[in-house]
Design an enzyme around this catalytic site. Sequence first.
Site, PDB file in Angstrom:
ATOM      1  N   GLN A 173      62.934   9.705  61.778  1.00  0.00           N
ATOM      2  CA  GLN A 173      62.860   8.341  62.291  1.00  0.00           C
ATOM      3  C   GLN A 173      61.483   7.744  62.000  1.00  0.00           C
ATOM      4  OE1 GLN A 173      63.081   8.255  66.572  1.00  0.00           O
ATOM      5  NE2 GLN A 173      63.565   6.081  66.672  1.00  0.00           N
ATOM      6  N   GLY A 174      61.431   6.758  61.145  1.00  0.00           N
ATOM      7  CA  GLY A 174      60.150   6.147  60.791  1.00  0.00           C
ATOM      8  C   GLY A 174      59.964   4.799  61.460  1.00  0.00           C
ATOM      9  N   SER A 187      57.293   4.386  64.420  1.00  0.00           N
ATOM     10  CA  SER A 187      55.892   4.239  64.833  1.00  0.00           C
ATOM     11  C   SER A 187      54.929   4.294  63.645  1.00  0.00           C
ATOM     12  CB  SER A 187      55.528   5.365  65.804  1.00  0.00           C
ATOM     13  OG  SER A 187      56.445   5.422  66.864  1.00  0.00           O
ATOM     14  N   GLU A 215      68.952   6.392  71.841  1.00  0.00           N
ATOM     15  CA  GLU A 215      67.899   7.405  71.912  1.00  0.00           C
ATOM     16  C   GLU A 215      67.544   7.703  73.361  1.00  0.00           C
ATOM     17  OE1 GLU A 215      64.386   6.595  69.622  1.00  0.00           O
ATOM     18  OE2 GLU A 215      63.429   8.464  70.236  1.00  0.00           O
ATOM     19  N   GLU A 259      55.739   3.754  80.883  1.00  0.00           N
ATOM     20  CA  GLU A 259      55.312   2.406  81.258  1.00  0.00           C
ATOM     21  C   GLU A 259      56.212   1.358  80.601  1.00  0.00           C
ATOM     22  OE1 GLU A 259      53.271   4.871  80.253  1.00  0.00           O
ATOM     23  OE2 GLU A 259      52.435   5.294  82.225  1.00  0.00           O
TER      24      GLU A 259
HETATM   25  C1  FAD Z   1      56.142  14.387  70.183  1.00  0.00           C
HETATM   26  C2  FAD Z   1      56.353  13.003  69.690  1.00  0.00           C
HETATM   27  C3  FAD Z   1      57.353  12.755  68.782  1.00  0.00           C
HETATM   28  C4  FAD Z   1      57.537  11.475  68.292  1.00  0.00           C
HETATM   29  N1  FAD Z   1      58.493  11.290  67.333  1.00  0.00           N
HETATM   30  C5  FAD Z   1      58.599  10.066  66.764  1.00  0.00           C
HETATM   31  C6  FAD Z   1      59.500   9.881  65.677  1.00  0.00           C
HETATM   32  O1  FAD Z   1      60.191  10.802  65.251  1.00  0.00           O
HETATM   33  N2  FAD Z   1      59.558   8.664  65.112  1.00  0.00           N
HETATM   34  C7  FAD Z   1      58.817   7.612  65.573  1.00  0.00           C
HETATM   35  O2  FAD Z   1      58.940   6.526  65.033  1.00  0.00           O
HETATM   36  N3  FAD Z   1      57.948   7.761  66.595  1.00  0.00           N
HETATM   37  C8  FAD Z   1      57.832   8.965  67.194  1.00  0.00           C
HETATM   38  N4  FAD Z   1      56.936   9.132  68.226  1.00  0.00           N
HETATM   39  C9  FAD Z   1      56.085   8.015  68.601  1.00  0.00           C
HETATM   40  C10 FAD Z   1      56.349   7.416  69.959  1.00  0.00           C
HETATM   41  O3  FAD Z   1      57.477   6.613  69.934  1.00  0.00           O
HETATM   42  C11 FAD Z   1      55.076   6.668  70.374  1.00  0.00           C
HETATM   43  O4  FAD Z   1      54.085   7.624  70.587  1.00  0.00           O
HETATM   44  C12 FAD Z   1      55.279   5.836  71.611  1.00  0.00           C
HETATM   45  O5  FAD Z   1      56.133   4.755  71.373  1.00  0.00           O
HETATM   46  C13 FAD Z   1      53.963   5.336  72.177  1.00  0.00           C
HETATM   47  O6  FAD Z   1      53.160   4.717  71.221  1.00  0.00           O
HETATM   48  P1  FAD Z   1      51.627   5.143  71.047  1.00  0.00           P
HETATM   49  O7  FAD Z   1      51.593   6.601  70.895  1.00  0.00           O
HETATM   50  O8  FAD Z   1      51.055   4.330  69.984  1.00  0.00           O
HETATM   51  O9  FAD Z   1      50.948   4.802  72.424  1.00  0.00           O
HETATM   52  P2  FAD Z   1      50.339   3.381  72.862  1.00  0.00           P
HETATM   53  O10 FAD Z   1      51.363   2.333  72.636  1.00  0.00           O
HETATM   54  O11 FAD Z   1      49.017   3.190  72.239  1.00  0.00           O
HETATM   55  O12 FAD Z   1      50.185   3.612  74.415  1.00  0.00           O
HETATM   56  C14 FAD Z   1      49.030   4.216  75.021  1.00  0.00           C
HETATM   57  C15 FAD Z   1      49.172   4.039  76.530  1.00  0.00           C
HETATM   58  O13 FAD Z   1      49.167   2.647  76.824  1.00  0.00           O
HETATM   59  C16 FAD Z   1      50.313   2.310  77.565  1.00  0.00           C
HETATM   60  N5  FAD Z   1      50.786   0.984  77.189  1.00  0.00           N
HETATM   61  C17 FAD Z   1      50.986   0.475  75.957  1.00  0.00           C
HETATM   62  N6  FAD Z   1      51.472  -0.761  76.028  1.00  0.00           N
HETATM   63  C18 FAD Z   1      51.625  -1.052  77.338  1.00  0.00           C
HETATM   64  C19 FAD Z   1      52.111  -2.168  78.057  1.00  0.00           C
HETATM   65  N7  FAD Z   1      52.603  -3.248  77.457  1.00  0.00           N
HETATM   66  N8  FAD Z   1      52.106  -2.094  79.399  1.00  0.00           N
HETATM   67  C20 FAD Z   1      51.644  -0.991  80.044  1.00  0.00           C
HETATM   68  N9  FAD Z   1      51.182   0.083  79.419  1.00  0.00           N
HETATM   69  C21 FAD Z   1      51.169   0.063  78.084  1.00  0.00           C
HETATM   70  C22 FAD Z   1      51.340   3.353  77.168  1.00  0.00           C
HETATM   71  O14 FAD Z   1      52.361   3.467  78.144  1.00  0.00           O
HETATM   72  C23 FAD Z   1      50.490   4.584  77.053  1.00  0.00           C
HETATM   73  O15 FAD Z   1      50.310   5.140  78.329  1.00  0.00           O
HETATM   74  C24 FAD Z   1      56.739  10.408  68.741  1.00  0.00           C
HETATM   75  C25 FAD Z   1      55.753  10.663  69.689  1.00  0.00           C
HETATM   76  C26 FAD Z   1      55.546  11.925  70.162  1.00  0.00           C
HETATM   77  C27 FAD Z   1      54.459  12.160  71.157  1.00  0.00           C
END
Ligand code: FAD
Lengths: 318, 380
Positions: free
Chosen positions: B128-129, B131, B246, B367
Amino acid sequence: MLVHAGGWGSINVWQALADLGCFLLAVPESAGGLGAGAVEAGILARAVGRHLLIEPVRENVVAAMLLAVGEDAGDRLAALTAGNKRYGLAFASCEQPMRTIRGAWEADGVLVAVDDGLLLADRATLSVRPVPLLDDTIAGDVEVASGGFRQIASGADWPALRQRAAALLRLMLVSETLGTIDAALDGTIAYVRERSQFGGPISAFQTVQHRVAEMVVAAREAEAVTLLATLTFDAAGPGAAFDRAIAGAVRRVAHAAELVADSGVQLHGGMGVSDETKIAAQFRKLQAFRPQAGGTDDAALAMVSSGMHRQSAVLVEG
Amino acid sequence: MDLLLHPADRAFRAEVRDFIANNLTPEMRDGQRRIIGPYPEPEPARAWQQVLAARGWAAPAWPVAHGGPGWTAIQRFIFESECALAGAPIIYPIGIRLAAPVIMKFGSAEQQERWLPRILTDADHWCQGFSEPGAGSDLASLTTRAVRDGDAYVVDGTKLWTTHAHHANWMFALVRTAQTARRQDGISFLAIPMSLPGVEVRPILSIGGDHDVNQVFLDNVRVPADCLIGQEGKGWTYAKYLLEFERGNGLFSGRLRAALKRVEDGIGVERINDAARLMIAEVTFEIDAFEMLELMTIGVLEPNAAPGPVASVLKLRASRLKQRVARLAIDLLGSEALRRDDDGLRGVLVTDYLNSRAATIFGGTSEVQLGIIARALAGI
Ligand SMILES: Cc1cc2nc3c(=O)[nH]c(=O)nc-3n(C[C@H](O)[C@H](O)[C@H](O)COP(=O)(O)OP(=O)(O)OC[C@H]3O[C@@H](n4cnc5c(N)ncnc54)[C@H](O)[C@@H]3O)c2cc1C
């Protein structure tokens, strides 16, 4: 409602409930009742909790169920289901004085379901001291004149009936609490949308939104466990599966009650801690759940020791 | 609603139990037992999936027309519960549960024929691409570009946290095909063969020290135009549809219960006293509640139906419970939890505990779920 202002309830409310057939719910059809299950009793209890009725509805739904098997049941049962008589109800022992008997204040008698039968003490033999409770209801500390108790039901079927009745009473308490959770949640949502600070509704703040969302999640979970325990009772009756389900329901509803009560009051600000608002009464009612709901540790230990916890909770064998 | 198992349900359950007893091998069970991330390694999960596919049972939530078994909701519930409690490998969901519903609803007949049968047997392994480094919770800010050039899209950018990219031969990706006033309107849903020149996968080690996620670099990758799913510019709509699957279509309660059993097995009987039993019971009651919630919400859905915003409630509860179970192991292990030299179940529990923190992050953080719940379910 303030502590000192309370009576047992309203005769108009009571009559309306009787006219709807509420006290016939758990009476078997063979005794002229509706023979309904826990689901229907739960719907009634949920409405009682939502509207914060202080009348002893639960106790009298179950009292009717017990009276239906009593000697010369006919008149007494008819008077109860018609709304003309009300009873206090206890499941513990009848050691005197009997403390905190729900429904006993200004009642027509007190029923005690003991191990080997159903005891009735009529009003004339009772001395009752009113006890205001945390949930704004009035219970009674009861003394029965010597010779006041008469045993009106017993026999081989009694223990099973008593167990079903106690289970139904506990289930109705859980459903009633769920109703209060629903109402506290709805009221809080309405309040945060309408209360304006810093130039807009406080619902615009994310911390408020998240707190409300946590309330929604807890309320959904409470609904699920209540339904699970209710349906397990209807599917399998008292037994190991029900013991597990009701113990889980008590714990998870207690969790939801606490979270919804705390957040509900907090999000109302000063209004939340004044007796002007519904949320304050709902808070008190929700606090009263845990001390009434009974212990769950025995059921929890039995469940894990038997290995039952490794099986699905929702696919009931019957 | 009625919880009682009827004779037909019992017969079905007996059939499922029989099938599992005859086909689930110790290697498959061991693979699932050692799982330390969200999904098992492709082997032996694939072997189990192929056994199921041969029986027509690999995709219980698919409609019959595409190879689903045509079960009732309660049969599906029984099946998932039995597989989980028997310790069968989790079926890798990114193809079957995420890509497939989108392909079925928005893909062409040709695409459905090309991809769905191979998803069913895990002949194609999808990743899944979504993020990117700059686009996490704020997914619509993604910048990976796809520019139409003749019969291809030329893709440039990078995807982050891509689970199983190192095992996958296909990726579905959100790409920007246009700069639009509303960011969401310029996003498209593209299937990318991982074998194309310009695709590079770089591993990222997890907090538990293992390799599950990756960064994927896309450098001038020419993706055939017939890999576009649905219409250009509609990718955001498709992604939102996919995310409901999902977050809330997993029937996860049996897996949580199996994870709790693994904790009991791993800490050893000598640690199970009444205090431990009460802690286990507390978690059990939460799992029971979650199981009922699943039954009430998705246990009643028609095949391939999206659960709606209640998916966020399920995602939130499932992810917290995953952490709760993992944490229980650490609490019960006491000082033994310090040690990372165990290559048996105890070591697995410690690593799983570390990795379980990801549950409240991937698939949309807690969140984000709370925001959706406040908006969609509380109306604020
Ligand atoms: C083990 C693992 C597997 C994954 N696999 C995939 C995958 O296969 N494909 C894929 O596409 N992605 C994948 N992801 C990505 C995942 O979907 C993202 O990590 C997730 O959506 C959060 O984005 P971020 O890591 O950039 O955190 P950020 O968005 O930077 O968030 C950081 C913190 O800020 C908070 N925050 C952000 N925005 C808000 C808001 N509007 N209000 C309140 N709080 C907020 C968040 O809740 C979090 O606590 C994976 C992640 C992990 C950890």
